[in-house]
Structures are given as structure tokens and as C-alpha cells.
Design a protein around this motif. Sequence first.
Motif, PDB file in Angstrom:
ATOM      1  N   ASN A  23       0.815  -1.214   0.000  1.00 48.15           N
ATOM      2  CA  ASN A  23       0.000   0.000   0.000  1.00 48.15           C
ATOM      3  C   ASN A  23       0.844   1.259   0.000  1.00 48.15           C
ATOM      4  N   SER A  24       1.995   1.209   0.706  1.00 49.12           N
ATOM      5  CA  SER A  24       2.844   2.397   0.759  1.00 49.12           C
ATOM      6  C   SER A  24       3.346   2.783  -0.626  1.00 49.12           C
ATOM      7  N   LEU A  25       3.650   1.772  -1.448  1.00 45.34           N
ATOM      8  CA  LEU A  25       4.124   2.045  -2.804  1.00 45.34           C
ATOM      9  C   LEU A  25       2.988   2.555  -3.683  1.00 45.34           C
ATOM     10  N   VAL A  26       1.798   2.003  -3.505  1.00 48.29           N
ATOM     11  CA  VAL A  26       0.635   2.471  -4.265  1.00 48.29           C
ATOM     12  C   VAL A  26       0.361   3.946  -3.967  1.00 48.29           C
ATOM     13  N   TRP A  27       0.402   4.303  -2.680  1.00 49.09           N
ATOM     14  CA  TRP A  27       0.134   5.692  -2.312  1.00 49.09           C
ATOM     15  C   TRP A  27       1.237   6.627  -2.785  1.00 49.09           C
ATOM     16  N   LEU A  28       2.487   6.148  -2.778  1.00 51.02           N
ATOM     17  CA  LEU A  28       3.575   6.968  -3.304  1.00 51.02           C
ATOM     18  C   LEU A  28       3.372   7.235  -4.790  1.00 51.02           C
ATOM     19  N   MET A  29       2.965   6.207  -5.530  1.00 47.79           N
ATOM     20  CA  MET A  29       2.704   6.391  -6.951  1.00 47.79           C
ATOM     21  C   MET A  29       1.545   7.356  -7.178  1.00 47.79           C
ATOM     22  N   ALA A  30       0.507   7.235  -6.333  1.00 47.99           N
ATOM     23  CA  ALA A  30      -0.640   8.130  -6.460  1.00 47.99           C
ATOM     24  C   ALA A  30      -0.229   9.576  -6.175  1.00 47.99           C
ATOM     25  N   SER A 154      -6.867   7.927  -8.841  1.00 48.71           N
ATOM     26  CA  SER A 154      -7.533   8.888  -7.973  1.00 48.71           C
ATOM     27  C   SER A 154      -6.547   9.966  -7.537  1.00 48.71           C
ATOM     28  N   GLY A 155      -5.284   9.577  -7.276  1.00 44.90           N
ATOM     29  CA  GLY A 155      -4.264  10.570  -6.963  1.00 44.90           C
ATOM     30  C   GLY A 155      -4.018  11.490  -8.135  1.00 44.90           C
ATOM     31  N   LEU A 156      -3.959  10.927  -9.335  1.00 44.35           N
ATOM     32  CA  LEU A 156      -3.740  11.736 -10.534  1.00 44.35           C
ATOM     33  C   LEU A 156      -4.901  12.705 -10.749  1.00 44.35           C
ATOM     34  N   LEU A 157      -6.123  12.210 -10.550  1.00 45.69           N
ATOM     35  CA  LEU A 157      -7.289  13.052 -10.792  1.00 45.69           C
ATOM     36  C   LEU A 157      -7.406  14.158  -9.762  1.00 45.69           C
ATOM     37  N   ILE A 158      -7.092  13.835  -8.510  1.00 49.13           N
ATOM     38  CA  ILE A 158      -7.099  14.883  -7.486  1.00 49.13           C
ATOM     39  C   ILE A 158      -6.052  15.939  -7.834  1.00 49.13           C
TER      40      ILE A 158
END
Length: 402
Positions: A23-30, A154-158
Motif C-alpha cells: 500500500n505504501s508504494l501504491v500511495w507513493l505512486m498516487a 484517484s491521486g492523478l485526478l485529485i
Amino acid sequence: MSELLAKPAGAVSVTLPAHRLPNSLVWLMALTCGLVVANIYYNQPLLADIGRTFHLSDSNASLVATATQVGYTLGMLLVVPLGDMLERKRLLLLMLLGAAACLGLAAFAPSFALLAIASIFIGICSAVPQLLLPMAAHLAPEADRGRIVGRIMSGLLIGILASRTISGYVGAHLGWRAMFEIAAVTMLALLGLLAWRLPEDRPNFTGTYGSLMKSLLTLTSTLPALRRSALVGGLLFAAFSVFWTTLTFFLESPTYRYGSDVAGFFGLVGAMGALAAPLAGKAADTRGPDFALGIGTLLAVGAYAVLGLGGFHLAGLVAGVILLDVGVQAAHISNQTTVFSLVPEARSRLNTVYMTGYFTGGSLGSVAGGVAWTHFGWTGVCVLGAGLSGAAYLVSRFYGRE
């Protein structure tokens, strides 16, 4: 034909990892996607201010947004395919360094021509998310791919939508140049974070750059689902850009008489659409991407009906923004889930084809939106957006279907 699709020229078969992405890597990518993609959209709430600085009409000032999107398209077409050929982490860091330099140039640009040139290169160097998304799709288990891509999206869209809020506020209080200065410093900070945390990712393509680029044509010609996704994505992002390019002009018109800070606030309203990304990804995993795609395109059509009929009232404008963003993002996640499932060994190139179509549509939508606003006002903008969204629905239903 089946062998051609399974292994594009120069590709080597890979075994996809079975482990779950941390999850930490997913959130970093986001986070990375959101911060970098924001570079492309900071200028939109600032267009009127930029126009006043260089004594330009609204239509000419909107060319800054177009230049950035054209650059982003060039970055996806010419640089992102290298993600299947070069070590991705090093490529990402070089692009971030280039983005920081170009943002600094934009901040101190003495002329509109230099600002436009800097904007093109900001777009090219900000194609980082289109390297991270195929990396995530490669690392993710197949059963969770849509969900993970949706979370990163979702990170990209935000980032896309919050960037307008941030830049609108900064522009109103510190001036439009300050926004580019802040963005340049942010890219340098992000470069340090990724150099420390992002894992190396070596691709499997062993051919030349020429064969890499040639394989884009092979993939496009042999995969109707890829062509369909690119067309639908391009049409919907054109509709999306028509709205966001002209919103500042509409809000500063006699109808509302608001400034760039309020235009930026609408980005925060639109960020609610980012909540649809993980849901669309989950729907694509469980019910298939076509289900979410159909809903997304119809929501975009409905959004422009609301904007056209109720956009002269603030409540109608807010409702239309939310519907448009939810629809466009749901369709985008569905398209990417489809594209990433086609040829695992060529995900960077598949993403290049799809996103080139996507941002080509966005660039044309920005130009068309400026023209529609200049000659036909808000009604013309809404008719154009509705027509593009309706065309996306028809293409999604009928193009390339057997």
C-alpha cells in the motif's frame, strides 16, 4: 495474428508477479501522479491573468493551456514508450529534473512566446504518470489490477482538479508567476523522495528505439479494443477540456463576475469525481470495463445537459461539474483497465497509444472550447461538449465490436 499480439517485435515474455503491491508504494505512486500532472493544469485558472500580462485576447491566452497539453501528448508519444526499453526509475528522475527547469523558465518568461515554448516542455516532462501507471499494472495481481490502477488514478485526478484550486488561489494573491515557482520547487522535492523510495524497474524490450516506435503501429493496427479506447478517451477528454478551458472566462463574465480564485475552487468541487476512480476500477474488476464505460459516457452527456440548462445558476454549475468529472474519470479507468489487459509485455506502449489519443482530444478540445466561447458563448460551449460526449458513447457501443 495471435503470435503478433502476444509478443510485439522486440518484446520478451515476462511472468507477472503474484504478490500484492504494498500500500505504501501504491500511495507513493498516487502522490507522484497527482503532483506531476498538476503541472499541466496550473495555468487554466490563470489564463485571464496571463492574458492581461501580455495584452492578449481570451482566445489567444487559452493557447498556453493548449501548448502544455500538446507537450504532454508529445511526451507520451516519444518518451513514454521508453518505459518498455529503459530503466524506469532513472527515466522518471530525469523527467522530473526537466520539469523543474521548465517550470522555472515559465515563471520568469519575459514574453508570451517564451512562456508558450516553456509550456510545451513542461508538458513533455510531466508525462511521468504515464510511466508509473504501466509499472503499477505490471506489479499488481490480475484480480486487483483495476482497483490498484483506480487508486493511483484517484491521486492523478485529485492532482488535476486540486491544481486548479491551488493555482487560482495563488494567482489571485501572489500572481500567476508565483505558481510556476512553487511548482518548480515541488518537482525538486519530489525528485529527492522518488530517488530514495521508488524501486528500480527494468523492462524486457531488447530492440532499438526505431523498432520500439514501429511496434506502436503494429499494436494500434492489430488491436481494435485499443483503437476504440483511444477514440473514446480522446472524445471524452476533449469534452472535459472544453469545459475547463472556458470556465475561467465564464466565471469572469457578467453572469458571475468572479476571479481566478473562484475558478480554482471549482477544481476542488470537481475533485469529487476522483472518488469515482477506485469505484470504477472495482466495477471493471467485477462486472467488466464495458459496464463502467457505458455509465461514464452517459454521465458526461447528462452533465452537459445540466450545464447548458442550469449553468447560469451556481447550483447548476456545481452539479454539472461533479457529473462531468465522475463520468469522464469512470470512463477513463474503464478504458485503462481494458488497455492494460491486452498485451502485458507492452503496457508502456499500449498506454502511449491510448494516452496519445486521449490528450490529442484534450488539446483539440481546448482550442475548440476557446473558439466556441468566443463566437457562441456558454451555450456554444455546452452544445460542443454534449456533442463530443455523445460521440464517445456511440463509439464505445459500436466501434470495433463484432
